[in-house]
Design a protein around this motif. Structure first.
Motif, PDB file in Angstrom:
ATOM      1  N   GLY A 135     -17.517  -6.055   3.901  1.00  0.00           N
ATOM      2  CA  GLY A 135     -17.030  -4.841   3.189  1.00  0.00           C
ATOM      3  C   GLY A 135     -16.054  -3.985   3.908  1.00  0.00           C
ATOM      4  O   GLY A 135     -15.082  -3.490   3.471  1.00  0.00           O
ATOM      5  N   SER A 136     -16.342  -3.947   5.274  1.00  0.00           N
ATOM      6  CA  SER A 136     -15.225  -3.133   5.870  1.00  0.00           C
ATOM      7  C   SER A 136     -13.893  -4.089   5.735  1.00  0.00           C
ATOM      8  O   SER A 136     -12.962  -3.238   5.812  1.00  0.00           O
ATOM      9  CB  SER A 136     -15.623  -3.077   7.445  1.00  0.00           C
ATOM     10  N   ILE A 137     -13.918  -5.274   5.957  1.00  0.00           N
ATOM     11  CA  ILE A 137     -12.663  -6.164   6.060  1.00  0.00           C
ATOM     12  C   ILE A 137     -12.006  -5.942   4.744  1.00  0.00           C
ATOM     13  O   ILE A 137     -10.643  -5.830   4.518  1.00  0.00           O
ATOM     14  CB  ILE A 137     -12.846  -7.568   6.354  1.00  0.00           C
ATOM     15  N   GLU A 138     -12.772  -6.117   3.497  1.00  0.00           N
ATOM     16  CA  GLU A 138     -12.294  -5.855   2.284  1.00  0.00           C
ATOM     17  C   GLU A 138     -11.538  -4.525   2.067  1.00  0.00           C
ATOM     18  O   GLU A 138     -10.690  -4.228   1.676  1.00  0.00           O
ATOM     19  CB  GLU A 138     -13.347  -6.014   1.176  1.00  0.00           C
ATOM     20  N   PHE A 139     -12.441  -3.298   2.646  1.00  0.00           N
ATOM     21  CA  PHE A 139     -11.878  -2.116   2.424  1.00  0.00           C
ATOM     22  C   PHE A 139     -10.406  -2.084   3.281  1.00  0.00           C
ATOM     23  O   PHE A 139      -9.528  -1.276   2.804  1.00  0.00           O
ATOM     24  CB  PHE A 139     -12.992  -0.966   2.902  1.00  0.00           C
ATOM     25  N   TYR A 140     -10.542  -2.667   4.548  1.00  0.00           N
ATOM     26  CA  TYR A 140      -9.303  -2.559   5.294  1.00  0.00           C
ATOM     27  C   TYR A 140      -8.246  -3.229   4.535  1.00  0.00           C
ATOM     28  O   TYR A 140      -7.037  -2.577   4.505  1.00  0.00           O
ATOM     29  CB  TYR A 140      -9.580  -3.210   6.573  1.00  0.00           C
ATOM     30  N   ASN A 141      -8.590  -4.459   3.858  1.00  0.00           N
ATOM     31  CA  ASN A 141      -7.358  -5.257   3.126  1.00  0.00           C
ATOM     32  C   ASN A 141      -6.857  -4.529   1.860  1.00  0.00           C
ATOM     33  O   ASN A 141      -5.585  -4.483   1.491  1.00  0.00           O
ATOM     34  CB  ASN A 141      -7.591  -6.520   2.860  1.00  0.00           C
ATOM     35  N   ARG A 142      -7.823  -3.925   1.084  1.00  0.00           N
ATOM     36  CA  ARG A 142      -7.335  -3.442  -0.198  1.00  0.00           C
ATOM     37  C   ARG A 142      -6.909  -1.927  -0.069  1.00  0.00           C
ATOM     38  O   ARG A 142      -5.909  -1.569  -0.803  1.00  0.00           O
ATOM     39  CB  ARG A 142      -8.708  -3.273  -1.058  1.00  0.00           C
ATOM     40  N   HIS A 167      -6.712   0.516   3.149  1.00  0.00           N
ATOM     41  CA  HIS A 167      -5.916   0.715   4.162  1.00  0.00           C
ATOM     42  C   HIS A 167      -4.584   0.056   4.220  1.00  0.00           C
ATOM     43  O   HIS A 167      -3.601   0.830   4.714  1.00  0.00           O
ATOM     44  CB  HIS A 167      -6.874   0.635   5.409  1.00  0.00           C
ATOM     45  N   VAL A 168      -4.512  -1.026   4.137  1.00  0.00           N
ATOM     46  CA  VAL A 168      -3.135  -1.631   4.093  1.00  0.00           C
ATOM     47  C   VAL A 168      -2.313  -1.198   3.066  1.00  0.00           C
ATOM     48  O   VAL A 168      -1.108  -0.976   3.393  1.00  0.00           O
ATOM     49  CB  VAL A 168      -3.346  -3.145   4.141  1.00  0.00           C
ATOM     50  N   SER A 169      -2.631  -1.011   1.888  1.00  0.00           N
ATOM     51  CA  SER A 169      -1.992  -0.456   0.964  1.00  0.00           C
ATOM     52  C   SER A 169      -1.607   1.081   1.506  1.00  0.00           C
ATOM     53  O   SER A 169      -0.154   1.453   1.033  1.00  0.00           O
ATOM     54  CB  SER A 169      -2.528  -0.485  -0.445  1.00  0.00           C
ATOM     55  N   ILE A 170      -2.468   1.802   1.867  1.00  0.00           N
ATOM     56  CA  ILE A 170      -1.983   3.170   2.188  1.00  0.00           C
ATOM     57  C   ILE A 170      -1.015   2.941   3.231  1.00  0.00           C
ATOM     58  O   ILE A 170       0.159   3.817   3.462  1.00  0.00           O
ATOM     59  CB  ILE A 170      -3.135   3.854   2.794  1.00  0.00           C
ATOM     60  N   LEU A 171      -0.931   2.033   4.428  1.00  0.00           N
ATOM     61  CA  LEU A 171      -0.127   2.099   5.216  1.00  0.00           C
ATOM     62  C   LEU A 171       1.293   1.578   4.785  1.00  0.00           C
ATOM     63  O   LEU A 171       2.200   1.988   5.069  1.00  0.00           O
ATOM     64  CB  LEU A 171      -0.525   0.982   6.434  1.00  0.00           C
ATOM     65  N   LYS A 187       2.915   4.473   2.992  1.00  0.00           N
ATOM     66  CA  LYS A 187       3.325   5.335   4.030  1.00  0.00           C
ATOM     67  C   LYS A 187       4.564   5.004   4.577  1.00  0.00           C
ATOM     68  O   LYS A 187       5.459   5.678   4.778  1.00  0.00           O
ATOM     69  CB  LYS A 187       2.393   5.442   5.329  1.00  0.00           C
ATOM     70  N   SER A 188       4.755   3.375   4.931  1.00  0.00           N
ATOM     71  CA  SER A 188       6.008   3.000   5.247  1.00  0.00           C
ATOM     72  C   SER A 188       7.203   3.231   4.535  1.00  0.00           C
ATOM     73  O   SER A 188       8.103   3.425   4.820  1.00  0.00           O
ATOM     74  CB  SER A 188       5.616   1.816   5.845  1.00  0.00           C
ATOM     75  N   LEU A 189       6.798   2.894   3.061  1.00  0.00           N
ATOM     76  CA  LEU A 189       7.941   3.075   2.194  1.00  0.00           C
ATOM     77  C   LEU A 189       8.405   4.626   1.893  1.00  0.00           C
ATOM     78  O   LEU A 189       9.437   4.687   1.800  1.00  0.00           O
ATOM     79  CB  LEU A 189       7.283   2.566   0.796  1.00  0.00           C
ATOM     80  N   ILE A 190       7.291   5.513   2.023  1.00  0.00           N
ATOM     81  CA  ILE A 190       7.779   6.909   2.016  1.00  0.00           C
ATOM     82  C   ILE A 190       8.791   7.321   2.943  1.00  0.00           C
ATOM     83  O   ILE A 190       9.619   7.967   2.869  1.00  0.00           O
ATOM     84  CB  ILE A 190       6.557   7.788   1.755  1.00  0.00           C
ATOM     85  N   GLU A 191       8.154   6.975   4.276  1.00  0.00           N
ATOM     86  CA  GLU A 191       9.056   7.219   5.699  1.00  0.00           C
ATOM     87  C   GLU A 191      10.572   6.467   5.552  1.00  0.00           C
ATOM     88  O   GLU A 191      11.345   7.191   5.677  1.00  0.00           O
ATOM     89  CB  GLU A 191       8.354   6.753   6.700  1.00  0.00           C
ATOM     90  N   SER A 192      10.559   5.246   4.972  1.00  0.00           N
ATOM     91  CA  SER A 192      11.761   4.525   4.786  1.00  0.00           C
ATOM     92  C   SER A 192      12.585   5.285   3.502  1.00  0.00           C
ATOM     93  O   SER A 192      14.020   5.709   4.013  1.00  0.00           O
ATOM     94  CB  SER A 192      11.666   3.247   4.284  1.00  0.00           C
TER      95      SER A 192
END
Length: 187
Positions: free
Chosen positions: A20-27, A29-33, A36-41
């Motif tokens: 569940g933690s891995i799935e949460f991270y992939n779905r 947290h990664v999309s949030i990162l 965030k990267s797109l917004i910073e760019s």
């Protein structure tokens, strides 16, 4: 229940939590990162664009005082260009311009052909004779006519082939292409 059964339930629960933690991270947290990267760019791009515009505005203020003065001068320059490149430039206008330049320069026209006419330009091939200075004046008259044009010299020689018709020693023959540009209104 036996001890081994509790161990299996405990290990299964731990595995479910890990998955569940891995799935949460992939779905999530990664999309949030990525967001965030797109917004910073994009923020960085906008800061560069803002700096470029501020530099331009500073230059406008230094050179022209206000943006209104700059826009007025820009509009005047655009009107000058439109005069040099009118929407319509007929073949009659081109012929009148060439005729005026030839009479003013005292050259003799031998041949005149329309090579190309399209929405962007009009190309006329001219064969003429005169002395070196009159031909040079003719070229200048066309180039300084207020119309944006170019002259391509295809041939310039002593005119030996024309000696029977023009016996003067000073005679020079010229074959040129004159291109008159038109304003198409497209950018």
């Amino acid at each position: 229940m036996s001890n081994s059964m509790w161990q299996k339930i405990f290990i299964g629960s731990i595995l479910i939590l890990i998955l569940g933690s891995i799935e949460f991270y992939n779905r999530i947290h990664v999309s949030i990162l990525e967001s965030k990267s797109l917004i910073e760019s994009r923020t960085s791009e906008l800061k560069v664009e803002l700096a470029r515009r501020e530099k331009f505005m500073s230059r406008v203020r230094n050179e022209f005082g206000t943006i209104k003065i700059y826009q007025t001068l820009l509009s005047e320059r655009e009107d000058q260009i439109r005069f040099s490149l009118p929407d319509e430039f007929s073949t009659n206008q081109a012929l009148e311009l060439i005729d005026r330049a030839s009479r003013k320069s005292e050259i003799q026209m031998l041949n005149l052909n329309f090579i190309e006419e399209n929405p962007e330009c009009l190309i006329i091939r001219i064969e003429c004779v005169g002395d070196f200075f009159s031909l040079n004046n003719f070229f200048r008259e066309i180039q300084n006519s207020g119309r944006i044009s170019t002259i391509k010299i295809l041939e310039f020689n002593s005119g030996n082939q024309l000696r029977e018709k023009f016996p003067e020693d000073w005679i020079r023959f010229s074959r040129i292409d004159v291109t008159f540009f038109k304003f198409s209104g497209e950018e």
